[in-house]
Design a protein around this motif. Structure first.
Motif, PDB file in Angstrom:
ATOM      1  N   ASN A 371       0.873  -1.180   0.000  1.00 39.89           N
ATOM      2  CA  ASN A 371       0.000   0.000   0.000  1.00 39.89           C
ATOM      3  C   ASN A 371       0.902   1.220   0.000  1.00 39.89           C
ATOM      4  O   ASN A 371       1.908   1.232   0.704  1.00 39.89           O
ATOM      5  CB  ASN A 371      -0.848   0.046   1.275  1.00 39.89           C
ATOM      6  N   CYS A 515      -5.235  -8.779  -5.317  1.00 43.89           N
ATOM      7  CA  CYS A 515      -6.529  -8.092  -5.219  1.00 43.89           C
ATOM      8  C   CYS A 515      -7.530  -8.687  -6.216  1.00 43.89           C
ATOM      9  O   CYS A 515      -7.181  -9.023  -7.342  1.00 43.89           O
ATOM     10  CB  CYS A 515      -6.379  -6.575  -5.381  1.00 43.89           C
ATOM     11  N   THR A 516      -8.782  -8.768  -5.755  1.00 42.11           N
ATOM     12  CA  THR A 516      -9.804  -9.463  -6.541  1.00 42.11           C
ATOM     13  C   THR A 516     -10.065  -8.813  -7.904  1.00 42.11           C
ATOM     14  O   THR A 516     -10.161  -9.525  -8.903  1.00 42.11           O
ATOM     15  CB  THR A 516     -11.110  -9.548  -5.718  1.00 42.11           C
ATOM     16  N   SER A 555     -10.256   0.178  -9.153  1.00 44.47           N
ATOM     17  CA  SER A 555     -10.090  -0.592  -7.914  1.00 44.47           C
ATOM     18  C   SER A 555      -8.890  -1.521  -7.850  1.00 44.47           C
ATOM     19  O   SER A 555      -8.675  -2.140  -6.810  1.00 44.47           O
ATOM     20  CB  SER A 555     -11.370  -1.379  -7.626  1.00 44.47           C
ATOM     21  N   HIS A 557      -5.103  -2.737  -7.285  1.00 43.28           N
ATOM     22  CA  HIS A 557      -4.160  -2.272  -6.257  1.00 43.28           C
ATOM     23  C   HIS A 557      -2.899  -1.659  -6.862  1.00 43.28           C
ATOM     24  O   HIS A 557      -2.252  -0.821  -6.245  1.00 43.28           O
ATOM     25  CB  HIS A 557      -3.819  -3.493  -5.390  1.00 43.28           C
TER      26      HIS A 557
END
Ligand SMILES: Cc1cc2nc3c(=O)[nH]c(=O)nc-3n(C[C@H](O)[C@H](O)[C@H](O)COP(=O)(O)O)c2cc1C
Ligand code: SF4
Length: 619
Positions: A371, A515-516, A555, A557
């Protein structure tokens, strides 16, 4: 086995941050990473077994399934396909009696594909146990098959099979420089009068020792040069270095990103071969500028696994530089200027080119992007201030240090200073490396590389842009066509849908799965492109691709997810007929026929009245 593992771990000082390097060497020794070796490594490094297993399972060049003497991976970039890699792969499978993607029954050989190996100027290429073999043809394939059947160890295969050429076609200030090793460093040190003056002397700037003054003035030159990163994002190098210098902490790291995984990009491979001194010199200048003279600094070069053949030559250059006092303690006689560089080898994960994933990998973990913020300049390697730059950026920084920021800024365009090294491949007579001042037109590059009847150029790889004939007067520059270096040429015989489909497979294969939106989205994109290729697509699918792009952009990452739909959307916009002619129907039909899927239920219940069907609105 235990003895071999013991010596590997001892070489790496039982250091858990070296886990990836340890596992690579375990595999080299045992030809796979067995469950017992995972137990042993976990125990010795005092790590949970799941952590070691997780790392071993993350990287595509690490194998935990079974021992295999010869692992062959064919590079599968679109340029390899254009040069016939699929037919060569099938022929080799037949010669060696092995099914693609499977291990032969005797455990001797496996053959599969891998993402671009960075040899597009001399493809098709393959890796055997991680070692690159370029320029494949029928004769080379016969030779490889014979060597495998005779069970000749790879170390004893003829050297000419592995010879990789540089193919430098156009040199400018970087590839044509005449600097000697140490020139850029001497220039940096002499800015503070540090070479002549005693280390503890005071400068004209009251209170600043000369070494500090040299570092600050060098940083000023880098800022003045307007040098921007060559790894893709184009961040201003001087600002990055300054932020790292200003970050708190006694330890700083300089990391050279030599992961170069973007399909179609191979300029870093050539820079590391032909300009290794300049790369290391740039890293050392960086160490000096960000504060090596004031505290401890250490360097890493993260080399992509596909460039295994460069590891030993690069280590030799490092050894030579240590002997010349260009690395090590008290560099060039400057007391307190201590800096050294270590090379880490990747293991087949494109996402590790993303700087925070690269740092995770350097720490011996799975390469999953962090992140952000905080950014690496303040919280990088081991949460300490870290400067990550591309190979070419460090080369350019060394030039700036040697010849000054004003000189560098005078080359290129107002917004894009200096030159850009391009990796040119695909449909052209002279693929290879071309260095130009920023501002060169696509048309000029096409002319120089001998491209004819060009339909499209993919700039900066799959995550970049695809341009068509009416855009060939556009310029290579941050303000127009920004690029990390790939320049793939497609002539009128090519089908741009197939180009985009190859790239969709690339992204789905390389998504790290964290990430999905990206894990699912890239798989959906690949499936949709395959469905269209098989003639089952409709306009609905084309609209779905646009929706997917929006989801991924909003969305995902990291940059991999953000750019995964780029090549599909670009080609859809510019070469729509190549999609439309494959569609089953030009209507806006949903991808899934729900009413048709209910037919079995209707049969079982014996109903076929209107109520047992979905109306169009329901569907
Ligand atoms: C998926 C992904 C892959 C990347 N691969 C590379 C790479 O192979 N080499 C590189 O220098 N930068 C790569 N980058 C960009 C790095 O994150 C980073 O911006 C760069 O190393 C900074 O160096 P620069 O400022 O000198 O360009 C990649 C980024 C993403 C999102
Ligand atoms: S966007 Fe893709 S590659 Fe990036 S973190 Fe998410 S799953 Fe991994």
């Amino acid at each position: 086995m235990t003895h071999e593992l013991q010596s590997i771990l001892a070489r790496h000082h039982d250091d858990p941050t070296r886990l990836l390097q340890v596992l690579r060497e375990v595999q080299e020794a045992l030809s796979w990473i067995s469950p017992e070796s995972i137990d042993y490594v976990a125990d010795q490094l005092n790590l949970p077994r799941a952590r070691v297993e997780g790392v071993a399972g993350f990287y595509s060049f690490l194998h935990t399934n079974a021992a295999c003497r010869y692992r062959l991976l064919f590079s599968d970039n679109i340029t390899d396909r254009m040069l016939g890699n699929q037919a060569l792969l099938a022929a080799l499978c037949e010669k060696l009696w092995v099914e693609r993607g499977h291990l032969s029954e005797d455990g001797l050989v496996s053959i599969d594909t891998t993402s671009c190996t960075g040899l597009c100027d001399q493809g098709p290429a393959l890796l055997v146990n991680g070692w690159a073999i370029p320029r494949l043809d029928a004769a080379r394939l016969d030779q490889i098959a014979e060597l495998i059947l005779a069970q000749t160890p790879v170390a004893q295969w003829p050297g000419e099979l592995f010879a990789v050429e540089d193919n430098i076609r156009r040199a400018d200030i970087l590839l044509g420089h005449e600097l000697q090793p140490g020139d850029a460093l001497r220039a940096a040190l002499s800015r503070g009068g540090a070479i002549e003056a005693a280390a503890n002397a005071r400068s004209w700037r009251e209170g600043i020792p000369t070494a500090e003054q040299g570092a600050l003035t060098t940083l000023e030159e880098i800022k003045k040069s307007n040098l921007r990163g060559r790894g893709g994002a184009g961040f201003t190098t001087g600002l990055k270095w300054e932020a790292c210098r200003n970050a708190r902490g006694p330890l700083r790291y300089v990391v050279c990103n030599a992961d170069e995984g973007e399909p179609g990009t191979f300029k870093d491979r050539v820079l590391l071969t032909a300009q290794a001194d300049l790369v290391f010199e740039g890293m050392t200048v960086c160490a000096y500028a960000i504060g090596a003279s004031a505290g401890k600094t250490k360097g890493f070069l993260y080399l992509r696994g596909e460039y295994r053949h460069l590891l030993d030559p690069l280590n030799e250059v490092l050894a030579r530089r240590r002997a010349a006092n260009l690395l090590g303690k008290g560099i060039l006689g400057q007391a307190g200027f201590d800096f050294d560089i270590e090379i880490h080898l990747g293991a087949g994960a494109y996402v590790c080119g993303e700087e925070s994933a690269l740092i995770e990998s350097l720490e011996g973990k799975r390469g999953i992007p962090r992140n952000r913020p905080p950014y690496p300049v303040t919280h990088g390697y081991l949460q300490r201030p870290t400067t990550v730059n591309n190979v070419e950026t460090f080369c350019a920084a060394a030039l700036v240090s040697a010849q000054g920021g004003d000189w560098y800024r005078s080359i290129g365009t107002t917004k894009s200073a200096g030159t850009k090294v391009l990796s040119v491949s695909g449909d052209c007579a002279r693929p290879g490396i071309y260095e130009y001042p920023f501002g060169v037109t696509v048309r000029q590059v096409l002319e120089d590389c001998g491209a004819a009847n060009t339909l499209a150029v993919q700039i900066s790889g799959p995550s970049g842009v695809c341009i068509a004939v009416d855009e060939f007067d556009r310029r290579i520059a941050f303000e127009d066509l920004a690029t990390a270096g790939a320049f793939m040429v497609f002539d009128a015989s090519r089908d741009m849908f197939e180009v985009a489909r190859n790239f969709a497979h690339f992204f789905a294969h390389e998504s790290c799965g964290f990430c999905t939106p990206c894990r699912v989205g890239t798989a959906m994109l690949r499936t949709t492109m395959d469905k269209i290729a098989e003639g089952h697509g409709t306009l609905y699918d084309l609209a779905e691709i646009e929706k997917l792009d929006r989801v991924l952009n909003q969305s995902a990452h990291c940059g991999l997810g953000h750019t995964a739909c780029n090549p599909t959307l670009d080609t859809l916009k510019r070469f729509r007929p190549s999609y439309e002619r494959r569609l089953k129907s030009q209507d806006f039909e949903p991808a899934f026929d729900l009413d048709g899927a209910l037919a079995a239920a209707r049969r079982m219940t014996g109903r076929d009245d209107a109520g047992a069907h979905l109306s169009t609105e329901d569907a």
